[in-house]
Design a protein around this motif. Structure first.
Motif, PDB file in Angstrom:
ATOM      1  N   ARG A  27     -30.124 -47.361  10.098  1.00  0.00           N
ATOM      2  CA  ARG A  27     -31.296 -46.910  10.853  1.00  0.00           C
ATOM      3  C   ARG A  27     -31.274 -45.393  10.928  1.00  0.00           C
ATOM      4  NH1 ARG A  27     -34.252 -50.672  13.427  1.00  0.00           N
ATOM      5  NH2 ARG A  27     -33.302 -52.726  13.671  1.00  0.00           N
ATOM      6  N   GLU A 118     -25.062 -52.051  12.897  1.00  0.00           N
ATOM      7  CA  GLU A 118     -26.030 -50.983  12.632  1.00  0.00           C
ATOM      8  C   GLU A 118     -25.283 -49.675  12.433  1.00  0.00           C
ATOM      9  OE1 GLU A 118     -30.154 -52.161  14.908  1.00  0.00           O
ATOM     10  OE2 GLU A 118     -28.734 -50.878  15.963  1.00  0.00           O
ATOM     11  N   HIS A 120     -26.259 -45.711  12.453  1.00  0.00           N
ATOM     12  CA  HIS A 120     -27.326 -44.786  12.856  1.00  0.00           C
ATOM     13  C   HIS A 120     -26.997 -43.377  12.385  1.00  0.00           C
ATOM     14  CE1 HIS A 120     -29.451 -47.411  15.845  1.00  0.00           C
ATOM     15  NE2 HIS A 120     -28.326 -48.074  15.695  1.00  0.00           N
TER      16      HIS A 120
END
Length: 194
Positions: A27, A118, A120
């Motif tokens: 992300r 995830e 980031h």
């Protein structure tokens, strides 16, 4: 000021690291917190240079205003240290892109499910790109110049991004590791995942 997840300390990062084949959702955000690209992949492992993620063809990727299915296989390298991430594409990329390095900062990891993590980062606009047709070049310098004013990038951060861009250009041009072809073995591993 960036609105982003705090960095995860190395000791904690080790407990979050995925296993071979686990889902990684990359992300990306801009410095002001706006959403940017979301790209799924599968964890391959790590070496002295960083963590490798397989991003296969046919995957759905998106950013605000754009969504598509990927047309080629790639491997993403998230370095242990540095202000960048590198995507190495196979020879079937529709635009002939071989290497795409995003200048980035504020890396963090977060486990979101038992088998999904995830990753980031804050995308800092500048890109070091190598294509079959054009060769090696720096892209989005105009975007970086505009955003440094609009998003009030700190002067130290701008200097760091520009210095890192120059160092990456040299490293890629001279085929220094990890830009020395080692991505091919990781791509082969990714393609072998069930």
């Amino acid at each position: 000021m960036s609105v982003f997840l705090p960095a995860v300390h190395a000791a904690t990062l080790e407990t979050l690291l995925p296993q071979l084949g686990e889902l990684i959702v990359a992300r990306n955000r801009k410095y002001n917190g706006d959403a940017h690209w979301v790209v799924p992949g599968r964890y391959l492992g790590r070496d002295n240079y960083g963590h490798w993620v397989f991003q296969g063809s046919g995957e759905f990727i998106s950013r605000p205003g754009t969504a598509l299915y990927t047309a080629s296989d790639a491997t993403l390298l998230i370095p242990h240290e540095g202000d960048w991430v590198a995507t190495f594409f196979d020879g079937t990329h529709p635009s002939g892109v071989e290497l795409y390095i995003d200048l980035a900062t504020e890396f963090s990891w977060q486990r979101i499910q038992p088998a999904a993590v995830e990753f980031h980062m804050v995308d800092m606009d500048l890109d070091v790109i190598r294509t079959a047709e054009r060769g090696l070049f720096v892209d989005d310098q105009d975007e970086f110049a505009a955003h440094r004013v609009l998003m009030d990038y700190p002067a130290e951060l701008c200097t760091r991004m520009e210095s890192t861009t120059a160092a990456l250009m040299d490293a890629v041009a001279s085929r220094q590791a990890p830009f020395d072809g080692r991505d091919a073995a990781w791509l082969t591993l990714g393609r072998s995942l069930p």
